[in-house]
Design a protein around this motif. Structure first.
Motif, PDB file in Angstrom:
ATOM      1  N   LEU A  99       0.824  -1.201   0.000  1.00 29.50           N
ATOM      2  CA  LEU A  99       0.000   0.000   0.000  1.00 29.50           C
ATOM      3  C   LEU A  99       0.864   1.261   0.000  1.00 29.50           C
ATOM      4  O   LEU A  99       0.372   2.355  -0.259  1.00 29.50           O
ATOM      5  N   ASP A 151       2.393   0.284  -9.783  1.00 27.69           N
ATOM      6  CA  ASP A 151       1.150   0.305  -9.009  1.00 27.69           C
ATOM      7  C   ASP A 151       0.162  -0.739  -9.532  1.00 27.69           C
ATOM      8  O   ASP A 151      -0.541  -1.393  -8.750  1.00 27.69           O
ATOM      9  N   LYS A 152       0.126  -0.920 -10.845  1.00 24.99           N
ATOM     10  CA  LYS A 152      -0.789  -1.894 -11.443  1.00 24.99           C
ATOM     11  C   LYS A 152      -0.446  -3.304 -10.996  1.00 24.99           C
ATOM     12  O   LYS A 152      -1.331  -4.100 -10.633  1.00 24.99           O
ATOM     13  N   ARG A 153       0.837  -3.617 -10.993  1.00 23.65           N
ATOM     14  CA  ARG A 153       1.264  -4.959 -10.592  1.00 23.65           C
ATOM     15  C   ARG A 153       1.001  -5.185  -9.100  1.00 23.65           C
ATOM     16  O   ARG A 153       0.623  -6.286  -8.692  1.00 23.65           O
ATOM     17  N   LEU A 154       1.166  -4.152  -8.291  1.00 20.67           N
ATOM     18  CA  LEU A 154       0.882  -4.265  -6.856  1.00 20.67           C
ATOM     19  C   LEU A 154      -0.606  -4.469  -6.611  1.00 20.67           C
ATOM     20  O   LEU A 154      -1.002  -5.206  -5.697  1.00 20.67           O
ATOM     21  N   THR A 155      -1.439  -3.832  -7.407  1.00 17.74           N
ATOM     22  CA  THR A 155      -2.888  -4.024  -7.278  1.00 17.74           C
ATOM     23  C   THR A 155      -3.264  -5.478  -7.530  1.00 17.74           C
ATOM     24  O   THR A 155      -4.079  -6.058  -6.805  1.00 17.74           O
ATOM     25  N   VAL A 156      -2.675  -6.076  -8.544  1.00 13.55           N
ATOM     26  CA  VAL A 156      -2.929  -7.490  -8.845  1.00 13.55           C
ATOM     27  C   VAL A 156      -2.441  -8.372  -7.692  1.00 13.55           C
ATOM     28  O   VAL A 156      -3.117  -9.324  -7.292  1.00 13.55           O
ATOM     29  N   ARG A 181      -2.225  -7.592  -4.488  1.00 15.62           N
ATOM     30  CA  ARG A 181      -3.160  -7.484  -3.361  1.00 15.62           C
ATOM     31  C   ARG A 181      -4.449  -8.240  -3.638  1.00 15.62           C
ATOM     32  O   ARG A 181      -5.027  -8.854  -2.736  1.00 15.62           O
ATOM     33  N   ARG A 182      -4.894  -8.199  -4.868  1.00 16.60           N
ATOM     34  CA  ARG A 182      -6.157  -8.856  -5.219  1.00 16.60           C
ATOM     35  C   ARG A 182      -6.036 -10.367  -5.136  1.00 16.60           C
ATOM     36  O   ARG A 182      -6.986 -11.057  -4.760  1.00 16.60           O
TER      37      ARG A 182
END
Length: 231
Positions: free
Chosen positions: A63, A83-88, A90-91
């Motif tokens: 985060l 940020d996009k890869r981190l979102t994936v 976390r999901r």
């Protein structure tokens, strides 16, 4: 393969975190943190308010990013990810539990958990079985069709935990999950964590200042003034 044979799930290497306060001034919140989180273990970050626990937890979950140092998840430096890869990440790989239960008030416990599966993109055919399973793991199978206002604070937190593990994350991060609960309810939350670890070999890392909970952990890191210090 046993969890202890898999190697570290997450490693924190010489992590610093600072924030600007005014002009060119900065405040150092984390100062050279080193820690390891193992699969199938309950790790607690203990310390007083302001010790840096929540800031560290945010870094573990992608985060936020460290000012210096490395956050390594399954061998990859996630502090370098987009940020996009981190979102994936976390999901798919990380679940979050906070002090506030974040349940939708018009939905039942069962529907709240099912909704998290829908949002995670879990195949529809798995929704019912997985929702039932998660509520069973937190001891709420018989309360599945109650809405949040019909549940105690401890029960609402356990629904939030069921939501957080529904997508089968490798790591569950919990920020002071027992802070608003009495001693008995807090013990039930820790019991639910132990059941989840036993059933799914998930790694759980939680922050707490409650000394009555520390003995339940597999690993405890004492934090003070942004550092890991001897317990």
């Amino acid at each position: 393969m046993a969890a202890e044979d898999l190697g570290p799930l997450l490693e924190v290497r010489h992590v610093h975190k600072s924030f600007p306060v005014s002009g060119s001034a900065r405040v150092d919140v984390l100062k050279g943190i080193e820690l390891t989180i193992e699969p199938g273990k309950l790790t607690m970050l203990r310390g007083r308010s302001g010790s840096g626990k929540t800031t560290l937890l945010n870094l573990l979950g992608g985060l936020d990013r460290p000012t210096e140092g490395e956050i390594v998840f399954r061998g990859s430096r996630i502090d370098e990810w987009s940020d996009k890869r981190l979102t994936v990440l976390r999901r798919k790989e990380i679940g979050f539990v906070f002090q506030s239960f974040a349940l939708l008030p018009l939905l039942t416990a069962w529907e709240n958990v099912e909704l998290s599966l829908r949002m995670a993109g879990t195949p529809r055919a798995q929704w019912k079985e997985r929702t039932d399973r998660c509520l069973e793991l937190v001891g709420l199978a018989k309360r599945a069709h109650h809405r949040p206002f019909e549940l105690s604070g401890g029960e609402q937190q356990r629904v939030a935990i069921a939501k957080a593990i529904a997508h089968r994350p490798a790591l569950l991060l919990a920020d002071e999950p027992t802070a608003e609960l009495d001693t008995q309810m807090a013990a039930r939350i820790i019991g639910a964590f132990r059941d989840i670890i036993g059933a799914e070999q998930i790694a759980i890392c939680m922050t707490t200042h409650d000394s009555t909970l520390w003995e339940a952990a597999d690993v405890v890191y004492q934090m003070a003034d942004g550092r890991i210090v001897p317990a």
